[in-house]
Write a protein that holds these residues in place. Sequence first.
Motif, mmCIF file in Angstrom:
data_model
loop_
_atom_site.group_PDB
_atom_site.id
_atom_site.type_symbol
_atom_site.label_atom_id
_atom_site.label_comp_id
_atom_site.label_asym_id
_atom_site.label_seq_id
_atom_site.Cartn_x
_atom_site.Cartn_y
_atom_site.Cartn_z
ATOM 1 N N ILE A 1 32.587 50.138 82.224
ATOM 2 C CA ILE A 1 32.107 49.185 81.064
ATOM 3 C C ILE A 1 31.138 50.006 80.530
ATOM 4 O O ILE A 1 30.926 49.780 79.198
ATOM 5 C CB ILE A 1 31.807 47.938 81.856
ATOM 6 C CG1 ILE A 1 32.896 47.312 82.403
ATOM 7 C CG2 ILE A 1 30.698 46.873 80.797
ATOM 8 C CD1 ILE A 1 32.714 46.026 83.117
ATOM 9 N N ALA A 2 30.230 50.750 81.184
ATOM 10 C CA ALA A 2 28.889 51.410 80.534
ATOM 11 C C ALA A 2 29.261 52.479 79.417
ATOM 12 O O ALA A 2 28.740 52.703 78.662
ATOM 13 C CB ALA A 2 28.236 52.212 81.705
ATOM 14 N N GLN B 1 30.881 55.812 70.279
ATOM 15 C CA GLN B 1 32.375 55.931 70.170
ATOM 16 C C GLN B 1 32.871 54.647 70.533
ATOM 17 O O GLN B 1 34.052 54.751 71.513
ATOM 18 C CB GLN B 1 32.813 57.169 70.832
ATOM 19 C CG GLN B 1 32.366 58.594 70.284
ATOM 20 C CD GLN B 1 32.809 59.700 71.093
ATOM 21 O OE1 GLN B 1 33.099 59.572 72.154
ATOM 22 N NE2 GLN B 1 32.830 60.644 70.355
ATOM 23 N N ALA B 2 32.516 53.706 70.187
ATOM 24 C CA ALA B 2 33.039 52.271 70.741
ATOM 25 C C ALA B 2 34.502 51.961 70.783
ATOM 26 O O ALA B 2 35.028 51.670 71.741
ATOM 27 C CB ALA B 2 32.458 51.203 69.918
ATOM 28 N N GLN B 3 35.184 52.350 69.653
ATOM 29 C CA GLN B 3 36.663 52.257 69.552
ATOM 30 C C GLN B 3 37.473 53.125 70.675
ATOM 31 O O GLN B 3 38.263 52.499 71.508
ATOM 32 C CB GLN B 3 37.089 52.505 68.492
ATOM 33 C CG GLN B 3 36.853 51.286 67.241
ATOM 34 C CD GLN B 3 37.606 50.054 67.594
ATOM 35 O OE1 GLN B 3 38.589 49.990 68.221
ATOM 36 N NE2 GLN B 3 36.745 49.062 67.292
ATOM 37 N N ILE C 1 34.395 41.123 75.752
ATOM 38 C CA ILE C 1 33.046 41.893 75.067
ATOM 39 C C ILE C 1 32.775 41.231 73.533
ATOM 40 O O ILE C 1 33.608 41.499 72.772
ATOM 41 C CB ILE C 1 33.187 43.205 75.085
ATOM 42 C CG1 ILE C 1 33.436 43.711 76.677
ATOM 43 C CG2 ILE C 1 31.910 43.911 74.599
ATOM 44 C CD1 ILE C 1 33.811 45.193 76.752
ATOM 45 N N ALA C 2 31.609 40.771 73.511
ATOM 46 C CA ALA C 2 31.217 40.408 72.301
ATOM 47 C C ALA C 2 29.969 40.972 71.858
ATOM 48 O O ALA C 2 28.988 41.382 72.539
ATOM 49 C CB ALA C 2 30.984 38.751 72.155
ATOM 50 N N SER D 1 39.152 41.608 74.136
ATOM 51 C CA SER D 1 39.210 40.687 75.015
ATOM 52 C C SER D 1 40.788 40.724 75.546
ATOM 53 O O SER D 1 41.721 40.962 74.682
ATOM 54 C CB SER D 1 39.264 39.131 74.298
ATOM 55 O OG SER D 1 39.695 37.988 74.986
ATOM 56 N N LYS D 2 40.801 40.726 77.035
ATOM 57 C CA LYS D 2 42.157 40.918 77.668
ATOM 58 C C LYS D 2 42.092 40.672 78.999
ATOM 59 O O LYS D 2 40.998 40.480 79.684
ATOM 60 C CB LYS D 2 42.361 42.397 77.393
ATOM 61 C CG LYS D 2 43.817 43.021 77.808
ATOM 62 C CD LYS D 2 44.369 44.439 77.678
ATOM 63 C CE LYS D 2 45.668 44.335 78.134
ATOM 64 N NZ LYS D 2 45.963 46.065 77.795
#
Length: 170
Positions: free
Chosen positions: A11-12, A18-20, A45-46, A54-55
């Motif tokens: 998660i970190a 490089q978010a994507q 995650i928002a 979202s999964k």
Amino acid sequence: MKYLLALSQAIALFFNAQAQQNLKTLDSVLTFLSSEQMFHGQVLIAENGKTIFSKAYGRQSNGEAYLTTTPIHIQSVAKGITAISILQLNAEGKLSLLDPIALYHPSIPYKGVNLRHILNHTSGMPRFFELIFKEWPHDRFLTVNDMVHLVAQYRPDPQGAPGAHENYNQ
């Protein structure tokens, strides 16, 4: 513990430039953990009020796949999130830890209980599980408002005076 650490590290990864790519890596890690029976559930995650990931992963105890719309009993996990939210609102001056619970739910019959008591598990309020199991239909989802109405209607006896002792049951 090592699985929790691996999940935390995954998660970190999300929180850099490089978010994507990080979302793909997160999905990959969670898919692996799910396939190894180490993680089952939902992740959302928002950012700035917009959902960016979202999964759902894995299967429920009845064998059905988790969906992003599957209700999940988060139980005590909500306590930490609620506490952080209340402390932030307190820091912003939008509420006080000394506010009586009756300020927010006037029908709650426990005098002298404030937000600090709720956060510290020192409210003296009774366990409400027994009331729920006895009085609430088992085929209906229970909302916070439903719970408040049940407590106001049945008024279970308190376990003690507010602030008198700690009891992790609220």
